[in-house]
Structure formats: C-alpha cells, structure tokens
Design a protein around this motif. Structure first.
Motif, PDB file in Angstrom:
ATOM      1  N   ARG A  67       0.852  -1.190   0.000  1.00 57.00           N
ATOM      2  CA  ARG A  67       0.000   0.000   0.000  1.00 57.00           C
ATOM      3  C   ARG A  67       0.888   1.240   0.000  1.00 57.00           C
ATOM      4  NH1 ARG A  67      -2.558  -0.724   6.100  1.00 57.00           N
ATOM      5  NH2 ARG A  67      -3.766  -2.440   5.231  1.00 57.00           N
ATOM      6  N   MET A  86       0.471  -9.371   6.455  1.00 56.48           N
ATOM      7  CA  MET A  86      -0.639  -9.178   7.374  1.00 56.48           C
ATOM      8  C   MET A  86      -1.160 -10.525   7.850  1.00 56.48           C
ATOM      9  SD  MET A  86      -4.006  -6.829   6.875  1.00 56.48           S
ATOM     10  CE  MET A  86      -3.207  -5.270   6.674  1.00 56.48           C
ATOM     11  N   TRP A 155     -13.336   0.949   9.528  1.00 50.71           N
ATOM     12  CA  TRP A 155     -12.436   0.508   8.447  1.00 50.71           C
ATOM     13  C   TRP A 155     -13.198   0.127   7.183  1.00 50.71           C
ATOM     14  CZ3 TRP A 155     -10.799  -2.932   4.850  1.00 50.71           C
ATOM     15  CH2 TRP A 155      -9.484  -2.762   4.398  1.00 50.71           C
ATOM     16  N   ASN A 198      -5.741  -4.917  14.213  1.00 48.95           N
ATOM     17  CA  ASN A 198      -6.993  -4.228  13.930  1.00 48.95           C
ATOM     18  C   ASN A 198      -8.084  -5.281  13.726  1.00 48.95           C
ATOM     19  OD1 ASN A 198      -8.945  -2.407  13.214  1.00 48.95           O
ATOM     20  ND2 ASN A 198      -8.093  -1.949  11.184  1.00 48.95           N
ATOM     21  N   ASP A 221     -12.937  -9.431  10.052  1.00 48.10           N
ATOM     22  CA  ASP A 221     -11.706  -9.292   9.275  1.00 48.10           C
ATOM     23  C   ASP A 221     -10.676  -8.698  10.211  1.00 48.10           C
ATOM     24  OD1 ASP A 221      -9.603  -8.125   7.775  1.00 48.10           O
ATOM     25  OD2 ASP A 221     -10.862  -6.401   7.246  1.00 48.10           O
ATOM     26  N   THR A 222      -9.672  -9.459  10.555  1.00 46.58           N
ATOM     27  CA  THR A 222      -8.636  -8.867  11.409  1.00 46.58           C
ATOM     28  C   THR A 222      -7.325  -8.790  10.655  1.00 46.58           C
ATOM     29  OG1 THR A 222      -7.450 -10.699  12.459  1.00 46.58           O
ATOM     30  CG2 THR A 222      -9.696 -10.241  13.264  1.00 46.58           C
ATOM     31  N   GLY A 223      -6.515  -7.816  11.051  1.00 48.45           N
ATOM     32  CA  GLY A 223      -5.227  -7.675  10.389  1.00 48.45           C
ATOM     33  C   GLY A 223      -4.170  -7.221  11.370  1.00 48.45           C
TER      34      GLY A 223
HETATM   35  N1  SER Z   1      -8.752  -4.828   6.800  1.00 48.61           N
HETATM   36  C1  SER Z   1      -8.143  -4.318   8.005  1.00 48.61           C
HETATM   37  C2  SER Z   1      -6.807  -3.660   7.715  1.00 48.61           C
HETATM   38  O1  SER Z   1      -6.301  -3.785   6.656  1.00 48.61           O
HETATM   39  C3  SER Z   1      -7.970  -5.441   8.991  1.00 48.61           C
HETATM   40  O2  SER Z   1      -7.513  -6.602   8.369  1.00 48.61           O
HETATM   41  O3  SER Z   1      -6.282  -3.022   8.589  1.00 48.61           O
END
Ligand code: SER
Length: 874
Positions: A67, A86, A155, A198, A221-223
């Motif tokens: 990103r 991630m 998010w 997150n 969805d965790t990251g």
């Molecule tokens: N989609 C969220 C992020 O990219 C958690 O996986 O932070």
C-alpha cells in the motif's frame, strides 16, 4: 520469538480454533477495482458480500500486502511500511465481535505471553458492545479503553471506489516504553504506542451513494502486521530492528561505507526507506509488475527510484539495489519461495531500472537543483507545476520525487499546473488517435432514442434488419445516393465493430435494387455499431430493411488470428512465467501483433520455442468454447483479465485447452483451423514493452511460400539446388575474397610501376614537386600511389588528378619539411576545388578535392603547376 515462529504460531493458533489456512494471493489481485492487494481481506471480499461461497466459514491467512497510503511516512517513523505481511483471521457469517476479541487477546497474552499491562485498546465511538466485551469479558480496565471516531475506528471499504464491505473496528496498541517518549494514549501522535492488531467488525456494505447497508451476514476481518508483532515480541522499538529487517539494514550499511559521516537522522531515514522499498520491489516484481509509466508499473518505478535516490545520500554511487536482493531473499525466502524461483528475473529488472534511472537522474537533478536555487533566491515557496511536468516528461522524474526534493528545500509543487500539463498531453494523444468522422457526439442522441445495436455475429454471418439511421460527414441524413459514403446504424448486425484489438468487419449491405459496400465497422460509443460504407447501387433510405452480409473469408481469417493471439499468450506465459502480462494486441485477417511486458528481447531459440509451441497447440485441434458468466465466477475459473480494461458484471470467457481469457472477440471453432503459425519478428517498442508480429492461416502459408520462392530464385542464380545453397554460398564468398586479395596485389604492383615511371617527371623548382593525371584511379589507389611517390621523391609536393566513374578527383600531398616551410595541402586542394566547381580541403599534409562530372581536371592540374611554380603559396 523469530518471525518464522510467529507465522507458525499464528496459523497454528487459529487452526486450533477451526480456521482453514489459506495461502497468500498475489500482490496483483484479480479484483479489477484494486491496483494492489492492500489488505488481508482482499481475497475475502466476495465472501463477505455473499457473492461467493467460502471454502470454510473460518479462515486464517498471512497475506503479502502493498500500500502506498503511508509512503511519505516510511522512514520517518519506526513503524510505517509499504510492503508488509498481514496476519489475519476471518469469519464469514460465523463468529463475530466477542470471539474475535477473545481470540486476539488470548493469542497475544497467552500464546505469545505479551504483558497485558502494556496494552491499550480502542473502540469505535458508538460501539458500546465492543467496549463492554473488553471491560467485562476480558477485564481490561476502562481507563485503558479509548473511544475514537471514523478516522481511526471505522475501516473500509478497501481501495478507491468507495464501495464495498466495511465496519467499525477495535484496535490493540502496545506501549513500547518510556524511551520513546512521554506516556501516550491511542489517538495521540506518538511513537511510543504501536498499533498491532486491527479487528474489523464487517457488518455493512457501503453503496455508491454513500449509504451504509447492513450485510446479510456479519463478518470478521482482522489484520496484524507481522513486522509490528515481531517488534513487540522481540523487545525492540522499531520495526527496522526486528529480525525481518536487521540483516538487510546491516547489509546496506556494509555497502555504504561512507554512511558513517552522515548525520544519524538522515542515515536512519535512508536506511529505512531503502529497506522497505527494496522488499516491496522484490515482491512486486516477483508478482509480475515491471517498471513503466502507468498503473502499477509507475508505482513500482517510483518506489525503486526513491530507494535509489536515498542510496545516493548514503554515498552509494550507481546501481546498488539489485546487489541487496540476496539479503531480502535471506530474510524472507523461506516463507516466500517465489523470491528464489524468480531471483534472476527480479535482479535483472531491478538492475535495468536502476541503470535507466542513473542515466536520467544526473541531468534531471542538475536541472531541478538549479531551478530550486533560482526559486529560493526569489523567495518563492511554490514550484510551478509546468516545471515539474517538464522534469517528468524529459527526465522521467515522478511528480512525487520532484515534490520530495522540493520539500527538502522548503518548496511545494503546484499540483494543478502539473495535472493541467499532463491532461493537455493526454488530450493531444487522444486527439491524434480519434478517427476522422467518428466523433462521439451525434451518436449519444441516437443511443437514447433507438437503443443499442444487437450484435448477432457470434452465431451468424448474415442478418436482415431495419436501417435505423444514416450519417453523412458526421450529420444525420435520411438517405444516401449511389457513390456516396456514410455510416449506417442497424437494429441488429453480424458485423463486429473494432474492439479489444480486433479490427472491424467488412462486407455488404443489400436491399431491393441496391447495394452498399461496408469498408469498416466501428463503435464510436458503447452500444453503437456503425457500418462505414459506400453505396455502389441504388439509394439507401432510413426505414428500409437491409440484409447485412459479412465478408466471410475475411472474418474467418480474423477469427484465426484472434485464436492464435490467445495461444501465443498461453505459450508466452509458459515460456516466461505467469507474470508475463499482455499489454495490447492487434488482430487482423491472418495477422496479429501482440505486446507484452518483458525486460529484454527473446533469443532466437526462444522465438522458435514459442512458434513451435503454438503450432503444437494448433495440431491438438482443441475446440474453442465461450461462456457467459459473472465476473466473480470468471475470476474463480482462473480466466486472465487485462488490468485497466473495463468489464461489466457479465463477462465472456473464451477457453481452449488451458487458455482462458476474458474476451469479447470472435474466434475459430477449433485450433486446427489456424493451420500454421509463424512469428515474423520480435522487437522492443518501449521500456519493458516487447512486441511480437506473427501470421497464421493463409497468411503464414503465403509467407512460407514467399520465402521458399526467394530461396529457389537465389539457388537458381548461383546454379545449385537450394539444399546445397549454403555450402555453395560460402564457397563463393571465399572465392570472392581470394580474388579480391589477388586483385589488390596486382593493383599494388601496377601502382609501384606507375610511381617509378611518373617520378621521372618531377620538377625541382621552386621546390621538388610532381603533378600528374592518373585517370581511372579511385581515391584509395591515388593515396597508395602518392605514398610511393613521396617515398621516391624523399621530400616534395605531389598533386594527382583522376577521373573516376566520371567524376574528377584531386589528391594533394606535402612532405613534412615542406609543411614546416609553410606549404598546406588542404588549402591548395581548396583552391583547386574551385576550378572543379566543387569543393576541397584537408590537413597540411594531405588534401582532397572533388567536383561535378565533366569539370576540367586538366585545368585544375594546370592551376596546380602554376601555383607551385610561382610559389604563391596559397
Ligand atoms: N482490513 C483491516 C486492515 O487492513 C484489517 O484486516 O487493517
């Protein structure tokens, strides 16, 4: 715990909770709305939306992400990156908030043993439920739970379209300790807290109009950035000190011996930028991105060039990034075998881009720096956008690079001006490409009034339909008379309009007592098929029924070329790897052009392999089938889509053997119909852009026949059967060489004899000299002759004149002692050139003159004698 163990523990923990481990997808996602895979949830999007059935409702992944949102922060903080891994656990309509929170806490505090008193958590401003779970179920003291707004705790959606699954989130932060500053809370700008995980409670879909609509199922969805987790578990206070980076940053310092003299802050910044960008580069290239001036390639180019520039600050001169790739492989290779598999490819791409940049950087930097000095002297704080555009256009300086350098001098770049110039350039490009008489404007009304043309040409080659509209010179008319040209719009037609590289169809439109020839078919506006035609008989009137008939032979030849394009694409990917991306194509009757991204030209051997492979696929005589399906289904089936190409929801997939492509074109029914395939050339057409030209069907056969004709004629000329031609040719060439040598020997003997007879004509006054006419000698022979003459004269001046192939030539030679005495061969030749109505000149020792055919060589030689005799040294 090292990062390999962390990866393992994470997957293992969630597998223990019923999660299915899934591999990382490519950094180049199938999702056409995204430039890069920027989050772990990218491959889950369709599952969250209920568009696709997941293989399991609980999944765990370690996803490569890239990103650029934080690119300006990279290096300036101890925690920002462009490329990251991630760690994520996902629930598709299965568990929700409570389990997600319990799992995360248990993994961090129990499995990894991180101290709970170093943690902070955040929840979305309105999320009482999450706060309650943290406080009551987990037992986090309320003073350590912080409520934040949308910016921090809501998010999604992923990407830039603004639509897609999203939801409130809850983050876990880790306190790195007092060395990094005063006590801080999440939300404060501080390096002391590191956001680690997150947890997103994906319960909404954001629609195009901005509304949040509840999803049919609630998802998780965790990251968690592996790099950050490694930092906190390894007890260091910067990502760049973790085991994921340490060997790499050490290697950079090792290369940059001079870096010690650089202020620590600057050195640290450069080190971090290089380390991050190099990892990103290695992974992007491994996934098929190559540096270019648009899309993903442009982002990659920016990243490489930025890293390169930071290398210069460490005193690294010239390309160095590619030399550090083994270090990236060392840190990451065990988890990502693609780094080793494509190692050589990655190295070459990076090295070539560095070399390219090195070449332009010096010039560009000089220009930019002097511009900045100038602006600063005038106390300006803005740099004109036009100047930034010139740097981009001439030196390939990405805008962001110019901005970054300008920022160091305290200036900002006027983005609007840059954008204006960029738009103007693109507009010029578009205007140049616009087809005359095919401007879109008059067709918009047509589309609204009459609707879209129906294309029947996949199944039929002929159809009868009402003529709905006619155009002449871009204006709507009601009829076209014999001999007139114009464009016709039919309710339905089998004519394929130029699209996706495939040229438009030709054929005939017939009606009672009339006929028109269709010269081309175009789509000036999506949904409108226009036949560009000339009326050859009768008058064409709007409202009448016409019978549209394709030029079938031509269309079948186009079909063959299109199918050949797909086979070539497949063969190229087999040969060069799946990162090979199609960059454009042209499909004509039995002829095709295929552009693709690759960093170097193909070898003769590779071209032959490709050609053979395509011919092999032709001989397999596989059927070519097409299927209409949803975009998601197409992606799942592994169909190749072109990035940047717009596809609707319903797409058409063309399949033959292993080749599957999203394609709207027309094709042969079986590969056997192609007959034969032949590559005519492979060339470079841009940076990292290659082009293959090829023929198939009758075109390829004609080419082969044409080549055989040439061969046979040549064989006839040298009186030998073509199979013995090579031996005969090499014998002939050898003979020719021998004859040349003999001839030269003869010539030299003749010239020596000529010299000894001429030398008797020498004159001694006022200096020793010789003027002679030697017709038939060329300049080379005259030079050899003059060498012999000067040798015999010992010292003196020689002027030779010759008519060679009808043109007069003069050569003047002066020995060294006469040169010292002031004689100048070149100047004499210049004088004599005038007599020849031509020109002359040269050095003091040797001059030449020449003139038009028929110019008086005798008079020129006479003049030479006169000039020497009267000693009026010119
Ligand atoms: N989609 C969220 C992020 O990219 C958690 O996986 O932070």
């Amino acid at each position: 715990m090292n990062s390999n163990q962390l990866r393992h523990e994470f997957t293992h923990y969630f597998e223990g909770k019923g999660h299915l481990a899934r591999p990382s997808i490519s950094l180049v996602p199938q999702d056409p709305t995204l430039l890069f895979t920027s989050a772990g949830m990218v491959p889950m999007k369709a599952y969250f939306l209920g568009q696709e059935e997941p293989p399991c409702r609980r999944m765990v992944t370690i996803q490569k992400c890239f990103r650029t949102t934080d690119i300006d922060n990279v290096g300036r903080t101890p925690r920002h990156l462009t490329f990251l891994e991630m760690l994520g656990n996902f629930s598709v309509g299965d568990y929700f908030k409570e389990d997600a929170i319990v799992f995360a806490w248990e993994f961090l505090t129990r499995t990894l043993g991180l101290p709970p008193n170093r943690m902070w958590v955040t929840v979305f401003r309105e999320d009482d439920e999450a706060e309650r779970i943290w406080a009551e179920k987990i037992g986090v003291t309320r003073s350590r739970i912080v409520r934040l707004g949308e910016a921090d705790n809501f998010w999604g959606p992923v990407g830039t379209t603004g639509v897609g699954p999203c939801g409130p989130c809850s983050e876990i932060h880790f306190d790195l300790g007092p060395e990094l500053g005063a006590e801080a809370r999440p939300g404060d700008e501080s390096d002391r807290l590191m956001e680690v995980w997150n947890l997103v409670f994906m319960e909404f879909n954001k629609e195009a109009d901005g509304r949040l609509v509840s999803l049919a199922q609630k998802n998780i969805d965790t990251g968690m950035g592996l790099e950050r987790l490694a930092t906190v578990t390894q007890g260091v206070n910067s990502i760049f000190l973790s085991d994921l980076f340490r060997p790499l940053t050490d290697a950079i310092l090792e290369l940059a011996k001079r870096a010690e003299n650089i202020p620590a802050g600057q050195r640290e910044l450069a080190l971090r930028v290089i380390a991050d960008h190099l990892r990103a580069t290695a992974f992007l290239v491994a996934d098929g991105v190559v540096p270019s001036n648009e899309g993903r390639g442009y982002v990659l180019r920016r990243v490489i060039r930025r890293a390169y520039r930071h290398g210069r600050r460490l005193g690294l001169k010239g390309p160095f990034l590619h030399r550090l790739l083994p270090e990236v492989q060392g840190c990451m290779g065990s988890a990502y075998p693609e780094l080793a598999e494509r190692g050589e490819y990655i190295r070459r791409i990076v090295q070539m881009e560095e070399q390219r940049f090195q070449a332009t950087l010096e010039g560009g930097l000089e220009t930019l720096e002097s511009l900045l000095v100038d602006l600063m002297a005038k106390h300006r704080i803005h740099m004109p956008g036009e100047a930034a555009f010139r740097l981009y256009d001439t030196f390939g300086f990405p805008l962001e690079l110019t901005e970054e350098i300008a920022a160091e001098a305290g200036l900002t770049v006027e983005r609007e001006g840059f954008q204006r110039e960029m738009n103007a350039q693109q507009e010029r490009g578009r205007a140049a490409m616009k087809k005359v008489g095919m401007a879109a404007s008059p067709y918009t009304a047509l589309l609204e009034e009459k609707g879209k043309s129906v294309f029947t040409g996949y199944e039929s080659t002929e159809s009868s339909s009402t003529l709905l509209a006619l155009f002449h010179l871009g204006r709507e008319v009601s009829s076209l008379a014999t001999g007139e040209e114009g464009e016709a719009f039919l309710a339905e037609t089998p004519f394929y309009a130029e699209k996706g590289g495939q040229v438009g169809d030709q054929g005939k439109l017939l009606w009672e007592e009339g006929k028109a020839e269709v010269l081309d078919t175009q789509t000036p506006l999506e949904g409108i098929i226009l036949h560009r035609l000339r009326v050859v008989e009768g008058t064409m009137n709007v409202g009448q029924v016409v019978n549209a008939q394709l030029d079938l032979a031509r269309r079948l030849a186009i079909d063959r070329a299109h199918t050949a394009t797909h086979l070539l694409h497949q063969a190229l990917r087999e040969l060069l790897g799946p990162q090979t991306a199609q960059a454009g194509s042209l499909v004509e009757p039995d002829r095709l052009r295929f552009d693709y991204n690759h960093f170097c030209g193909l070898e003769e051997r590779e071209i032959r392999m490709l050609e053979s492979r395509v011919n092999e696929l032709i001989r397999l005589d596989q059927s070519v089938s097409t299927a209409e399906m949803g975009m998601e289904e197409a992606k799942r089936s592994g169909a190749i889509a072109l990035f940047g190409e717009k596809y609707g929801e319903g797409v058409r997939v063309v399949q033959t053997g292993k080749s599957r492509e999203l394609c709207g074109g027309t094709h042969a029914q079986r590969t056997g119909q192609l007959g034969f395939f032949s590559i005519t050339q492979e060339t470079g057409v841009g940076s990292n852009l290659r082009r293959i030209d090829a023929l198939t069907g009758a075109g390829a056969v004609e080419l082969a026949q044409g080549q055989r004709d040439i061969l046979e004629q040549a064989a006839l000329m040298i009186h030998t059967p073509s199979r013995l031609m090579l031996q005969k040719l090499s014998k002939l060439l050898q003979e020719k060489e021998e004859e040349r040598k003999k001839m030269l020997a003869l010539r030299d003997r003749y010239l020596r004899q000529l010299a000894s007879s001429l030398v008797t004509r020498k004159r001694e006054e006022p200096v020793r000299h010789l003027v002679a006419r030697v017709d038939g000698l060329d300049i080379e022979a005259m030079t050899i002759l003059s060498d012999s003459l000067l040798e015999s004269l010992e010292k003196g001046l020689v002027v030779l004149g010759s008519i060679f192939e009808e043109k007069p030539l003069l050569l003047v030679r002066v020995s060294a002692d006469l040169v010292s005495a002031g004689y100048h061969a070149g100047q004499l030749a210049k004088e004599l050139g005038k007599v020849l109505e031509g020109s002359g000149g040269g050095r003091p020792e040797m001059g030449r003159a020449g003139g038009k055919p028929g110019a008086p060589i005798g008079a020129a030689l006479e003049k030479a004698r006169e000039l020497v005799a009267t000693d009026s040294r010119p």
